[in-house]
Each structure stands twice: as structure tokens, then as C-alpha cells.
Design a protein around this motif. Sequence first.
Motif, PDB file in Angstrom:
ATOM      1  N   VAL A  79       0.837  -1.207   0.000  1.00  0.00           N
ATOM      2  CA  VAL A  79       0.000   0.000   0.000  1.00  0.00           C
ATOM      3  C   VAL A  79       0.871   1.257   0.000  1.00  0.00           C
ATOM      4  N   TRP A  83       1.290   4.056  -5.791  1.00  0.00           N
ATOM      5  CA  TRP A  83       1.052   5.497  -5.898  1.00  0.00           C
ATOM      6  C   TRP A  83       0.090   5.815  -7.033  1.00  0.00           C
ATOM      7  N   ASP A  88      -2.591  11.799  -5.997  1.00  0.00           N
ATOM      8  CA  ASP A  88      -1.784  11.935  -4.780  1.00  0.00           C
ATOM      9  C   ASP A  88      -0.909  13.181  -4.898  1.00  0.00           C
ATOM     10  N   ASP A  93       0.990  10.511   0.634  1.00  0.00           N
ATOM     11  CA  ASP A  93      -0.412  10.082   0.622  1.00  0.00           C
ATOM     12  C   ASP A  93      -0.525   8.559   0.694  1.00  0.00           C
ATOM     13  N   ALA A  94       0.405   7.857   0.067  1.00  0.00           N
ATOM     14  CA  ALA A  94       0.395   6.394   0.124  1.00  0.00           C
ATOM     15  C   ALA A  94       0.741   5.913   1.531  1.00  0.00           C
ATOM     16  N   TYR A  95       1.694   6.594   2.192  1.00  0.00           N
ATOM     17  CA  TYR A  95       1.985   6.253   3.586  1.00  0.00           C
ATOM     18  C   TYR A  95       0.738   6.434   4.455  1.00  0.00           C
ATOM     19  N   ARG A  97      -2.327   6.013   3.503  1.00  0.00           N
ATOM     20  CA  ARG A  97      -3.220   4.878   3.249  1.00  0.00           C
ATOM     21  C   ARG A  97      -2.766   3.628   4.000  1.00  0.00           C
ATOM     22  N   ALA A  98      -1.462   3.504   4.259  1.00  0.00           N
ATOM     23  CA  ALA A  98      -0.916   2.336   4.961  1.00  0.00           C
ATOM     24  C   ALA A  98      -0.865   2.546   6.472  1.00  0.00           C
ATOM     25  N   ARG A  99      -1.384   3.632   6.951  1.00  0.00           N
ATOM     26  CA  ARG A  99      -1.305   4.051   8.361  1.00  0.00           C
ATOM     27  C   ARG A  99      -1.699   2.956   9.352  1.00  0.00           C
ATOM     28  N   ASN A 100      -2.673   2.122   9.009  1.00  0.00           N
ATOM     29  CA  ASN A 100      -3.160   1.088   9.943  1.00  0.00           C
ATOM     30  C   ASN A 100      -2.108   0.055  10.306  1.00  0.00           C
TER      31      ASN A 100
END
Length: 196
Positions: A79, A83, A88, A93-95, A97-100
Motif C-alpha cells: 500500500v 502510488w 496523490d 499520501d500512500a503512507y 493509506r498504509a497508516r493502519n
Amino acid sequence: MSSARKLVLLAVAAAIVAGLVYLFSDFQSEDTGTAAPAPSSATPSTVTTTTATSSPVIDVPSNPDTDAAEDTVRQALSVAFTWYPATDRSPTDAYARARNWFTESLAESLLVDVHTERGPGAQWGQWASDNAKIVADVNVGCSGCPPDTDSLIHRVASIHQTSIIGDKSTAITPDTTVWVTLTKDSDQWLLDSIRY
């Protein structure tokens, strides 16, 4: 395809070939009228197969805890390195999305929109104008990693990205290699650091 699956398919193919050879040799034999016919239930007693590999296949038991940690690495980095430059603002922005899959401290450090020598640089603008999608494929290994513990795991990940524009795909070279650590938060593994 796994080695075990390949061996099963090879054994099945060898059994079929052995059966055909047996049937074919029965047709080839000369019948003088004096030999007793073979019973209709006759089958080859054994089938021997050989493989091209020189080492035996070792079934290494899977560790569910380690598997879960490595799945976390694959999911998070897939994730984080996929990109959409047309929408984005940056790889940050991709980081997001991977925040969880990140610890709080890692998320805080990654979600600051900074420009460094890492990342696509000027290429980002070209991808945006081409409406490209950058897709990541992640392989996880542990060569040279310290031993795993119940609460800390180190891994190395190789990230292969592909640019997709319409129906044309182009590999982005070179692959990106990152070293990650994971910590266990209650029953979930989270990425705690990503180092290039």
C-alpha cells in the motif's frame, strides 16, 4: 507453485507414464498361445520417480506469529509504495493509506510531507500528466536479520514497482530495498521502523 505441489504433479505424471508403458508393453509382447494371460487387475507394484533437484524437500513448519508479521510487512509496503500521481500530492499520501500497519511513532515520522533524495522526484510530475498508476509488489526475507522475539521482528523487504499507463506497463528500476522492524501491539504486528 510450491515445491510440494510440483512433486505431487511429477509423481502423478510418472504414474500415468508408467501405466501407459505397462499397457503398451502388453500390446507389444508376442502371444504364442501357451502363456497364461495376465490377470486383468495386474498393476505395476511400484513407481519410482526422480527429480532434477539434488536436495530433498524439507517441509519447514510454519510459525503463525512470524507469518502474521511478514503478512503485515507485505500489506503495509504494498500500500505504501502503490502510488496514484494524478491524484496523490506525493508518496506521503500512500503512507497515509498504509497508516493502519504503522506504530504511532512511525506514522508521525512518515506522514510529514517532506522532500528527500528518496522517491520519484521530477518523475512524479510526468506520471501525473500520464495518469499513471504505480503498483508495488513486495518480497519479504530475513537474510542476516537478528533472531525473532515474541515482541520484535526484523525483516528485509524488496519492493518492485511497475508503472501502468493505459494498457502499457513498465518496470521501475532499480527495486527499492528497505529494512523494517515490527513490534507487537497486543495481538497485532505493526511496522515500527522503515530504513532505506
